[in-house]
Scaffold this motif. Structure first.
Motif, short mmCIF file in Angstrom:
data_model
loop_
_atom_site.label_atom_id
_atom_site.label_comp_id
_atom_site.label_asym_id
_atom_site.label_seq_id
_atom_site.Cartn_x
_atom_site.Cartn_y
_atom_site.Cartn_z
N TYR C 347 0.87 -1.24 0.06
CA TYR C 347 0.05 -0.19 -0.08
C TYR C 347 0.87 1.20 -0.10
O TYR C 347 1.54 1.51 0.83
CB TYR C 347 -0.75 0.15 1.28
CG TYR C 347 -1.95 -0.91 1.36
CD1 TYR C 347 -3.16 -0.85 0.31
CD2 TYR C 347 -1.94 -2.08 2.22
CE1 TYR C 347 -3.90 -1.92 0.28
CE2 TYR C 347 -2.98 -2.97 2.23
CZ TYR C 347 -3.88 -2.85 1.48
OH TYR C 347 -5.09 -3.81 1.28
N HIS C 356 3.17 0.52 3.13
CA HIS C 356 2.89 -0.61 3.89
C HIS C 356 3.00 -1.91 3.07
O HIS C 356 2.36 -2.11 2.43
CB HIS C 356 1.82 -0.41 4.64
CG HIS C 356 1.64 -1.52 5.67
ND1 HIS C 356 1.94 -1.31 6.82
CD2 HIS C 356 0.91 -2.66 5.65
CE1 HIS C 356 1.81 -2.52 7.65
NE2 HIS C 356 1.04 -3.20 6.85
N GLU C 377 -4.10 -13.11 12.84
CA GLU C 377 -4.35 -11.84 13.81
C GLU C 377 -4.99 -10.81 12.99
O GLU C 377 -4.63 -10.72 11.70
CB GLU C 377 -3.23 -11.64 14.66
CG GLU C 377 -2.95 -12.10 16.05
CD GLU C 377 -1.74 -11.67 16.48
OE1 GLU C 377 -1.76 -11.16 17.72
OE2 GLU C 377 -0.61 -12.00 15.95
N SER C 378 -5.49 -9.65 13.51
CA SER C 378 -5.98 -8.66 12.78
C SER C 378 -4.85 -7.86 12.27
O SER C 378 -3.60 -7.82 12.86
CB SER C 378 -6.54 -7.90 13.79
OG SER C 378 -7.06 -6.40 13.20
N GLY C 379 -4.81 -7.40 11.19
CA GLY C 379 -3.63 -6.66 10.45
C GLY C 379 -2.75 -7.64 9.79
O GLY C 379 -1.59 -7.28 9.33
N CYS C 380 -2.66 -8.85 9.85
CA CYS C 380 -1.79 -9.83 9.21
C CYS C 380 -1.88 -9.89 7.58
O CYS C 380 -1.17 -10.19 6.93
CB CYS C 380 -1.96 -11.21 9.77
SG CYS C 380 -3.57 -12.00 9.26
N GLY C 381 -2.81 -9.39 7.21
CA GLY C 381 -3.33 -9.29 5.67
C GLY C 381 -4.21 -9.99 4.90
O GLY C 381 -4.12 -10.30 3.79
N THR C 384 -6.47 -8.22 2.97
CA THR C 384 -5.70 -7.76 1.59
C THR C 384 -5.58 -8.96 0.59
O THR C 384 -5.82 -8.51 -0.36
CB THR C 384 -4.42 -7.44 2.05
OG1 THR C 384 -4.18 -6.38 2.96
CG2 THR C 384 -3.52 -6.75 0.81
N GLN C 423 -17.42 -8.90 5.57
CA GLN C 423 -17.37 -8.65 7.21
C GLN C 423 -18.68 -7.76 7.56
O GLN C 423 -19.25 -8.62 8.43
CB GLN C 423 -16.20 -8.06 7.31
CG GLN C 423 -15.98 -7.99 9.19
CD GLN C 423 -14.63 -7.66 9.59
OE1 GLN C 423 -13.76 -7.34 8.64
NE2 GLN C 423 -14.53 -7.58 10.90
N1 LIG Z 1 -5.73 0.74 2.18
C1 LIG Z 1 -4.58 0.75 2.71
N2 LIG Z 1 -3.68 1.74 2.73
C2 LIG Z 1 -2.75 1.24 3.48
N3 LIG Z 1 -2.49 0.41 4.37
C3 LIG Z 1 -3.55 -0.57 4.36
C4 LIG Z 1 -4.67 -0.35 3.77
N4 LIG Z 1 -5.52 -1.50 4.05
C5 LIG Z 1 -4.83 -2.07 4.73
N5 LIG Z 1 -3.68 -1.83 5.08
C6 LIG Z 1 -2.69 -2.15 6.11
O1 LIG Z 1 -2.38 -3.47 5.63
C7 LIG Z 1 -2.32 -4.54 6.68
C8 LIG Z 1 -3.02 -5.43 6.26
O2 LIG Z 1 -4.36 -5.16 6.33
P1 LIG Z 1 -5.79 -6.26 6.23
O3 LIG Z 1 -6.79 -5.49 6.05
O4 LIG Z 1 -5.61 -6.98 5.08
O5 LIG Z 1 -5.60 -7.09 7.58
P2 LIG Z 1 -6.75 -8.17 8.15
O6 LIG Z 1 -5.64 -9.31 8.18
O7 LIG Z 1 -7.68 -8.24 7.21
O8 LIG Z 1 -7.11 -7.48 9.61
P3 LIG Z 1 -8.38 -7.55 10.14
O9 LIG Z 1 -8.63 -8.75 11.06
O10 LIG Z 1 -8.25 -6.39 11.12
O11 LIG Z 1 -9.46 -7.28 9.02
C9 LIG Z 1 -2.75 -3.85 7.81
O12 LIG Z 1 -1.65 -3.48 8.71
C10 LIG Z 1 -3.36 -2.39 7.57
O13 LIG Z 1 -3.08 -1.29 8.27
#
Ligand SMILES: Nc1ncnc2c1ncn2[C@@H]1O[C@H](COP(=O)(O)OP(=O)(O)OP(=O)(O)O)[C@@H](O)[C@H]1O
Ligand SMILES: Nc1ncnc2c1ncn2[C@@H]1O[C@H](COP(=O)(O)OP(=O)(O)OP(=O)(O)O)[C@@H](O)[C@H]1O
Ligand SMILES: [Mg+2]
Ligand SMILES: [Mg+2]
Lengths: 287, 515, 652, 336
Positions: C347, C356, C377-381, C384, C423
């Motif tokens: 990102y 990121h 965990e939350s934020g692991c991607g 994405t 979600q």
């Molecule tokens: N549009 C974006 N721009 C910049 N960084 C982003 C963007 N979307 C997500 N991120 C970052 O990328 C990383 C992965 O995000 P992602 O949403 O894939 O996590 P997740 O595993 O789905 O988490 P959650 O369980 O909280 O949904 C996180 O650190 C988030 O802050």
């Protein structure tokens, strides 16, 4: 220890704000409906034409042949106040409608596309917004003439930037929403997303601002007329009637400018009340 | 109303009885008379702060004093006399006249001023042409106090033209501020008020206020009667009226119409009234459709509600007039002038032109309430005769441009001739190419009479010519003459000595305040 | 200390009336942790608000909220001001929202200290730092100057706890303190409350919708349903041998990492307009009889503080229904519908360089009929990855192909071959489009005729067991469960090759979650398409995934058949995740504990987990780990073979 | 430091906007009908005279040349020479800008303070009589045309009650105030001229009041709405639930959080006010920037129009920049 007989404890408050909001909307709406009816039926409600000169003389006092007397040109004030509603309400509503359409379009494109399109569109909006109203008005009047349409254009040009900004900001938050992603993954085209999803949802704040804006538009129009940049005489228009009558007020001849002044005030107030009520309702919903 | 001024004694304690306060509607556009167009506030101030060599005398008309345009007398000059051929005019300066800088006014100042005027190619240069002055060399310094003007031809109008053109700059001071790029110190004069007139500008706040104080360096007769005059800019007429009523101003120069009638009844305020030669007319372009047809012009002349305008716009404080020559101008005659309000005749005239309906725009000055009201009255009646008028207020710049282009079919004009003479009137308004001839009117007969008049000096002969002129104009109807409104000026009761200016430019030196 | 007796609250608004609480009675003693559980809307927060005297406007309250002898409901303003904070202090449900955004958290804490403990100046600052440290905030001095938005969810929750504790209350109320937190954090946060009760002798009222997760720290549990207390009792008892059918339903709705299958209870909680005259659970209850439908059961006291409001108490221990997996999902038969090869996603930040790195080399393969679970965990991607598959983000390196077609080169119609379930069920439906419109969206793209569209929409809707009448409604008129069914219907309607579920149940209520999970299990079992199921909660995946992938900071750390990974986790991270997941019945197998929060771990070189791993060595810190096969699964950790021994050692 | 970088970046963004305004104005005044030259020449002027005058102001040059000269002048702070007065535009503008800015700044500042105070007061009494009254009154004020309101205030405050000085200027000339900035109150303070201070303040009251009444309603509405939002927010409820005293709640939890959204609206209000003071200036004989610009426009005084539009645009964009900075300072969540 518990005593079921104890009187219930009542926490006050409740929905008073909604009631007030509704009252605002009703009163505002009623004012506007009355004004609109007056505008539509103006010819039936007055014996005199709005630009008809009474040969009997000028500045006749209210009562007698003229309900609200005559102005400095010998025209019937009552009739003019009624007929002016057509011009004032017409220009305000048309101008705001045009501003909403243009502003929304720009805002949608800028907000959704982002990048250089956003930059370019927003700079253009900046330029227009930074441009002083009266100079814009005079320019349009001088270039295109001073008709109804051109005043609409002027006032729309003054107001459109605000809508562009509003809608753009809204779209920028909305386009991150899950349902936009859902639409994309469902194969919606860009036009489809803009038209079917972003447009209807980004209009929420516009709906609240637009009535307020109609009120301001009427005041702008009055200001333009005061500076001689508005509707040309002898067309009945509140702003120009007020400005023609200002020195009469000083002389105690209230009837030439107070009635149009009150009409303007009440109509602007009508729009303001409506807008305030809508705003209040939107706020209450959000809370 | 005057009693109201007590509570705010704090605000009005300052000015003593020796100070007069005058309200005007706008600030002057520039201090440099060589570069100012038609700006009444500026021209009025110039009359009081520039040293004018000659000026109109004063005469009595009824119970008011008025400027006597027929009698032009030297003021800052000792004398201004022609030679026998009336071609060389000698100006003898009054000695001991001082500019604010302390410099004495000399012939060199006059020469420098006239050189500057020719170089400016603006106002003065323009009107000097009518008396045969076109080059700087025609102005010759004889000695320190003598200047000669060598005209190309003799003219009956020399005194009149020089009365409005012979103003003088402090050339010694000016040269200090001249540069190679700006040899005539334009930049300096744009910002710095001229000196040496009856008054000097002791303080000027741009856009706001001007304080004049009597020039102690003027040794001649008729010096300024009031030591200090404050001129403040109050654009809103209603505001001027309130201040006059409250006694915060003594003279209000921006009040018109109904307000004047009202003020007559206010305690502590009086309205000075006098007949004027101010003429209100509608000029019809004889070269633009539809008024290129004389019958259409006639139709309009019959359709204008003269009486109603005098009543509705001027509260009967105007004189009807039945000639294109102003009332009170020598030679005025109503012979052969048929027009009055008569819709049947108007329709007949229109029918004679072969049309049943015509339409046109009616141009007037934006921000001129009087013209606007007239336009409204005319529009309403003309419509009944089949002439549809679209009211078009124009701002000064557009009006100026369109007048130059002669593209206005119909326009309202108000104004007074600075010289009360039919020859001057023809010169400015009715001969081909004349500056005020917005109608674009021309008639070989008129041209002939005009040429003849240059050399006709006998009064009776001139009168005969003028009668002829008036009947021609009555047939050709290039203008619809509406009326001649009287002059009115609301002042505080203590104001005395007002002399009504026939050119509309107040001579403040006559004013005084009786405490 | 807290003694609620017969509390009823009716909220009256014009045109609307809600009986939020009906005859609620329970008490909390100092040093005791009481859990208050129940579904959303059950009235849990209302109880909390009643205790601090902050009932919403329009409330009509009867009964008594006794606190140290006084009645909170009838306190005057001065007494209330004293009571709030010092008497009872709440930790709010959404800690980030409950912290004032424009004031540093330190100031906010100091405000409390100054108000309730009369501290001033330096002493307050010192105390604040100590309090921060005591709730597990590292670097407290620096954190005091932080604004709420600079805190992660876990940190914000800790701050909230410290704020409540800073009031030095007799009773600490925690409203859903762990909702939205990672499993690894939940346990840690809950321990804080136990700690407050044990060391400071405070009473603690712990509110949650998830009985399983809080039961462990509670002494007693109160179960609320539709504003009525249905069961109260000692935590262990209620958890293992619940007597009320609702409590049982609640417990069975929670997926279990052990492989226990969720059992959904049909229907939803009623919105009462007045105190009920019958058993409010009767319509959903399998044991209901006529008496339940006409008479409201009295609360009966059973043994040792156990009480119950039910005519038909159940006695059998809660049996764990083990999933008989229909292993007929023929892995060989399916064609490949998704192939992700070494995908990276970065990102970019809007200004300047950098960005990121959200995904760092993920490779996957999925066939029709197969379900792939993705956990982490939350934020692991995880999201994405979902967006990458859907073509909503571009890979900065690597390739993604759906049904053999590169996602970047798809036409509008081809884009609909992959569908996603989101979600946020309501948020993923366009607010101003009807349900019918939303479901038909993919068909519109595929240019299906209007008549056909209507037919297929109805079919999809039927499969979701929804009524046709819902078609003309707008999203805000739907419940979460209904909305998610619509979401699934939309995903199904175009008969796609691939469906991606991104945490489809995490925003839903427990019992609704169970219902939706059943639907998803059914959908995922279709042989016609492949499914990717993303969740932070490992237990939900176990039920129906065939294979599972564990993501950590954008990398796959472990991968394999679902039972293998769950029963024999190899990677320390997987072990930690599994260990923190609440488990019904059994006490937790104390396995691996990560040493820091995710947001404090900066992945430099080497193994991404290095900063948090208790078994870290220098090699881990310097060398990147790649997936290595261990048995049927693959893991990215070189110490896998040593781990069982190491864990054994740390156990002793 | 971050703020400086942000300001720098925003200033860069202003360049295209201002350039756009410059180009647009330049073209606009030239396509408008009306001849700026004719009005400074007497009626007797010939075409040759007009051409000479045109040459004096460079209006005989090709358009691109005129534009480049103008642009070049701008970079050296030279706004050209007024066609009407013949003096440099920058000097005149400086004299006119001060009074208007003084008026608008004071009015908007008072309106903002009043709106904050009343808005919070009103929100804390939401839906009681006081709240309704304040709001309805504000709406009334907002619905009256400014020029009319001005006249009424003059009638009452000056003509009837005599409390305020005559509406014919900005300061009593007898106080002999030395103009420095053109803003009379500021000048009086700077020169330590006591009577002038009093007089300037007295002259300011009515026009400021007129403007304040005109702009109060939108500000008030915004403050009240955000205050209500804060009052209903979880964050505020949490603070209240923890028993924090009223004063702490008001100062620490309500005020700043409420003000977060105000700066951009205040900037907008300031922008419109500065563009529309021309009416108030007319009624009160204020002779500020608006009157000057309007007159320039009516006479097609190209350099004056160009300069005034540019300055208004500049004020406008700068005030928005300031608003953004203030917003960033108030709201820690803003990333700049
Ligand atoms: N549009 C974006 N721009 C910049 N960084 C982003 C963007 N979307 C997500 N991120 C970052 O990328 C990383 C992965 O995000 P992602 O949403 O894939 O996590 P997740 O595993 O789905 O988490 P959650 O369980 O909280 O949904 C996180 O650190 C988030 O802050
Ligand atoms: N301010 C309010 N006005 C009207 N009704 C309310 C209000 N707050 C809550 N309710 C109603 O009261 C009932 C109980 O709500 P409460 O917030 O206590 O539920 P909860 O158990 O905390 O749910 P959740 O798990 O979603 O937080 C619900 O039916 C809700 O709709
Ligand atoms: Mg809750
Ligand atoms: Mg996610």
């Amino acid at each position: 220890m518990a005593d079921p007989q104890l009187a219930p404890v009542v926490i006050g408050g409740g929905d008073r704000d909604r009631r007030f909001a509704r009252a605002l909307i009703y009163v505002g709406g009623a004012i506007l409906v009355v004004a609109a009816l007056a505008a539509v039926f103006a010819p039936l409600l007055s014996k005199w034409g709005p630009t008809e000169i009474d040969p009997a003389g000028t500045l006749a006092t209210p009562g007698g042949a003229h309900l609200l007397g005559t102005d400095g040109n010998g025209m019937d004030v009552w009739s003019r106040v009624l007929h002016a509603a057509r011009i004032d309400l017409g220009i305000a509503v048309c101008a705001v409608a045009l501003a909403v359409v243009v502003g929304t379009l720009l805002g949608l494109l800028a907000g959704y596309l982002g990048g250089w399109v956003d930059d370019v569109l927003m700079r253009i909006v900046d330029i227009f917004q930074a441009f002083p109203t009266f100079i814009l008005a005079l320019a349009v009047a001088a270039l295109l003439g001073d008709g109804f349409g051109n005043l609409v254009l002027t006032i729309a040009a003054v107001n459109a930037p605000a809508y562009a900004r509003l809608v753009r900001a809204e779209v920028r938050t909305l386009r991150e929403m899950a349902y936009i992603e859902a639409a994309k993954t469902s194969g919606a085209s860009m036009f489809g997303i803009l038209w079917r999803h972003l447009l209807p949802n980004s209009l929420t704040p516009v709906r609240v601002i637009a009535p307020l804006n109609c009120g301001w538009a009427m005041l702008t129009l009055a200001g333009l007329s005061f500076l001689g940049l508005g509707v040309t005489v002898p067309t009945a228009e509140w702003g120009s009637m007020i400005s023609l009558g200002t020195s009469d007020v000083v002389a105690g001849r209230w009837w030439t400018s107070v009635p149009p002044g009150l009409a303007l005030l009440v109509c602007v107030l009508g729009f303001s009340l409506l807008g305030e009520g809508l705003q209040e309702r939107a706020d209450a919903k959000r809370r | 109303a005057g009693s109201k001024s007590d509570p705010k004694s704090g605000a009005s304690a300052g000015p003593a009885a020796s100070t007069l306060r005058i309200a005007v509607s706008s600030y002057l556009s520039s201090w440099d008379q060589d570069f100012v167009g038609f700006d009444l506030t500026a021209l009025m101030l110039f009359k009081n702060v520039y040293p004018y060599m000659i000026d109109y005398g004063v005469t009595t008309a009824g119970d008011s004093q008025i400027l006597d345009t027929a009698n032009i007398t030297p003021t800052f000059a000792e004398s201004f006399e022609p030679d026998s051929e009336q071609k060389v005019w000698t100006l003898k300066l009054r000695q001991g006249v001082k500019f604010a800088s302390g410099n004495e006014m000399k012939a060199a100042d006059v020469k420098w001023s006239k050189d500057r005027a020719f170089a400016a190619q603006a106002n003065v240069a323009g009107i000097y042409r009518t008396i045969g002055l076109t080059k700087a060399e025609q102005v010759v310094v004889k000695d320190d106090y003598t200047v000669e003007f060598h005209q190309e031809f003799p003219s009956a109008l020399t005194r009149q033209i020089q009365a409005i053109s012979l103003y003088v700059f402090d050339s010694v001071e000016a040269k200090k501020h001249a540069t190679d790029a700006d040899p005539w110190a334009k930049e300096w004069f744009a910002k710095n008020a001229p000196t040496g007139g009856y008054f000097n500008v002791s303080k000027a706040t741009q856009g706001q206020e001007i304080e004049l104080s009597a020039n102690t360096g003027y040794p001649g007769p008729d010096g300024a009667k009031t030591p200090t005059i404050r001129i403040s800019v109050v654009p809103a007429a209603a505001n001027q009226r309130l201040q006059l009523q409250a006694g915060d101003i003594d003279v209000a120069l921006g009040i018109t119409g109904q307000d004047l009638q009202d003020l007559k009844k206010v305690d502590g305020v009086k309205v000075l009234s006098a007949a004027s030669n101010n003429q209100v007319a509608i000029q019809m372009s004889v070269t633009n459709a539809p008024f290129d047809d004389v019958n259409v012009r006639k139709a309009l002349a019959y359709a204008v509600p003269y009486e109603q305008i005098i009543k509705n716009v001027y509260n009967n404080d105007a004189r009807p007039t039945k000639s294109l020559v102003p009332l009170d101008m020598p030679g005025y005659s109503e012979t052969g002038y048929p027009f009055g309000y008569d819709l049947d005749k108007a329709k007949a005239a229109l029918a004679a032109s072969g049309k049943t309906a015509v339409s046109s725009e009616l141009v007037f000055e934006a921000n001129n309430d009087e013209q606007q009201k007239i336009a409204i009255q005319v529009q309403a009646e003309a419509a009944k005769a089949g002439i549809t008028l679209k009211l078009t207020p124009l701002d000064p710049a557009t009006l100026g441009e369109r007048r130059t282009k002669k593209s206005i079919p119909l326009q309202i004009t108000t104004g007074q001739l600075w010289v009360n003479d039919v020859e001057y009137m023809l010169a400015t308004s009715f001969v081909k190419g004349a500056a005020l001839n917005y109608s674009n009117y021309s008639n070989p007969e008129i041209e002939q009479i005009y040429t003849k008049s240059h050399t006709t000096v006998d009064d009776a002969a001139r009168k005969a010519l003028w009668t002829q002129v008036q009947s021609i104009l009555a047939t050709d109807v290039p203008w619809v003459i509406i009326c001649q409104p009287n002059f009115n000026l609301p002042v505080r009761e203590k104001v005395a000595g007002w002399v009504q200016p026939m050119d509309g430019l107040a001579r403040l030196r006559y004013l005084s305040a009786s405490a | 200390m807290l003694d609620i007796e017969d509390l009823s609250v009716v909220i009256r608004r014009p045109g609307r009336q809600v009986a939020a609480l009906s005859n609620v009675s329970f008490s909390v003693a100092p040093g005791e942790v009481v859990g208050l559980v129940g579904e959303s809307g059950g009235g849990k927060s209302m109880v909390a608000r009643a205790i601090v005297g902050m009932l919403p406007s329009g409330s009509h309250a009867t009964g008594r909220v006794g606190f140290d002898g006084a009645d909170v409901l009838r306190m005057d303003a001065a007494a209330l001001a004293k009571h709030r904070g010092r008497g009872a202090a709440i930790c709010f449900q959404n800690p980030r929202g409950a912290l004032s955004p424009t004031r540093t958290v330190g100031r906010q804490l100091i405000d409390r200290l100054v108000t309730h403990q009369g501290m001033s100046g330096d002493r307050a600052v010192e105390s604040a730092a100590e309090l921060f440290a005591s709730v597990g905030i590292r670097n407290p001095g620096q954190r005091l100057r932080a604004y709420p938005h600079e805190l992660s969810g876990g940190m914000a929750q800790r701050v909230m706890i410290s704020l409540a504790a800073g009031c030095a209350p007799s009773l600490l109320i925690a409203d859903e303190p762990t909702t939205g937190l990672d499993v690894t954090l939940t346990a840690e946060i809950l321990r804080q409350f136990r700690h407050a009760a044990d060391t400071d002798g405070r009473g603690v009222l712990l509110i949650s919708h998830d009985l399983a997760s809080i039961a462990e720290v509670c002494d007693r549990v109160v179960v609320l349903y539709a504003g009525t207390v249905v069961e109260t009792g000692p935590a262990a008892k209620v958890l293992r041998e619940p007597a009320h059918p609702y409590t049982r339903a609640l417990l069975r709705s929670v997926p279990d990492v052990g492989g226990g299958r969720v059992v959904a209870t049909a229907g939803g909680m009623p919105l009462l307009t007045a105190a009920p005259h019958d058993c409010p659970f009767a319509p959903r209850c399998a044991h209901a009889t006529d008496v339940c439908r006409t008479t409201r059961p009295e609360t009966e006291k059973l043994a040792d503080g156990w009480s119950l409001a039910c005519f038909h108490p159940q006695e059998a221990p809660l049996s764990v229904v083990n999933a008989e997996k229909s292993d007929n999902a023929a892995t060989e038969a399916g064609r490949i519908v998704l192939r992700v090869e070494d995908a990276h996603v970065v990102y970019r930040s809007r200004f300047g360089s950098g960005g990121h790195h959200a995904l760092r080399g993920v490779s996957l393969e999925l066939r029709t009929g197969e379900t792939l679970g993705v956990v982490g965990e939350s934020g692991c991607g995880k999201s994405t990855l979902a967006k990458l598959i859907m073509g909503l983000v571009e890979p900065s390196a690597g390739a993604v192909a759906v049904a053999g077609k590169d996602v970047r080169k798809r036409s509008r119609v081809e884009r609909t071959r992959a569908q996603m379930v989101f979600q946020d069920p309501i948020g993923s439906l366009s607010p101003r489009r009807t349900v019918a419109d939303s479901i038909a969206e993919p068909l519109r793209a595929a240019k299906v005729s209007t008549a056909d569209r209507a037919r297929r929409v109805e079919a999809a809707l039927g499969r979701m067991e929804l009524d046709d009448s819902i078609l003309t409604r707008y999203p805000h008129e739907l419940s979460g469960g209904q909305a998610q069914r619509i979401g699934i219907a939309r995903a199904l309607v175009g008969e796609p090759d691939l469906i991606v579920f991104d945490e489809p149940t995490s925003a839903l209520d427990v019992t609704v979650q169970a219902q939706i999970l059943e639907v998803i299990a059914d959908v995922a079992a279709d042989a016609g398409h492949g499914s990717v199921f993303i969740s932070h909660d490992l237990a939900t995946v176990r039920g129906f995934a065939d294979r599972v992938v564990v993501l950590y900071l954008g990398r796959v750390v472990e991968e394999g058949p679902v039972d293998e990974v769950f029963d024999h986790p190899r990677h320390p991270y997987t072990r930690a995740l599994l260990g923190s997941a609440p488990r019904l019945g059994a006490t937790r197998a104390a396995d691996v504990q990560l040493v820091k929060d995710l947001d404090e771990a900066d992945a430099a070189t080497g193994c991404a987990l290095a900063a948090r791993c208790p078994f870290v060595t220098d090699t881990c810190r310097s060398q990147e780990q790649t997936l290595q096969p261990y048995g049927e699964s693959r893991a990215a950790c070189w110490r896998v073979p040593e781990l069982p021994a190491l864990i054994g050692k740390s156990d002793s | 430091m971050r703020i400086l970088r942000f300001v720098g970046r925003r200033l860069l963004q202003l360049i295209p906007v201002l350039l756009g305004v410059v180009v647009l104005t330049f073209l606009l005044v030239r396509v408008l009908p009306g001849d700026p030259i004719r009005s400074i020449l007497g009626p007797n002027a010939t075409e040759a005279d007009a051409a000479a005058a045109r040459a004096r102001f460079g209006l005989d040059q090709p358009l691109w040349k005129q534009f480049l000269d103008y642009l070049g002048g701008l970079f050296t702070g030279n706004f050209g020479t007024s066609i009407q007065s013949g003096s440099p535009v920058s000097g005149e503008m400086a004299l006119r800008l001060g009074p208007t800015l003084e008026l608008v700044v004071i009015a908007v500042a008072i309106a903002v303070v009043l709106a904050i105070w009343l808005g919070i007061w009103s929100a804390r009494r939401a839906d009681r009589l006081g709240d309704h009254t304040v709001r309805i009154f504000a709406l009334f004020g907002n619905s009256i045309p400014e020029f009319w309101l001005g006249l009424v205030l003059i009638l009452v405050g000056y003509a009837a009650l005599g409390w305020f000085p005559a509406p014919s200027g900005r300061v009593d000339p007898d106080t002999n105030l030395t103009p420095l900035t053109g803003a009379d109150l500021v000048d009086a303070v700077l020169t330590g001229n006591g009577p002038a201070m009093a007089s300037a303040a007295a002259h300011l009251v009515l026009p400021v009041l007129t403007l304040v009444i005109g702009v109060l309603a939108p500000l008030l509405r915004s403050v009240r709405a955000s205050a209500l939002e804060v009052l209903h927010s979880e964050a505020y409820a949490a603070a209240a639930a923890h028993g924090l005293p009223e004063r702490t709640l008001l100062r620490g939890y309500l005020r700043r959080a409420t003000l977060v959204r105000l700066p951009s609206l205040a900037a907008l209000v300031f922008g419109t006010a500065i563009g529309s003071t021309v009416l108030v200036e007319y009624v009160y004989s204020w002779q500020g920037f608006g009157q000057w610009a309007l007159r320039g426009l009516l006479y097609r005084d190209y350099p004056v129009v160009q300069a005034s539009v540019l300055i208004i645009a500049l004020c406008y964009v700068l005030i928005f920049l300031i608003a953004d900075v203030v917003h960033a300072v108030l709201d820690p969540r803003v990333r700049i």
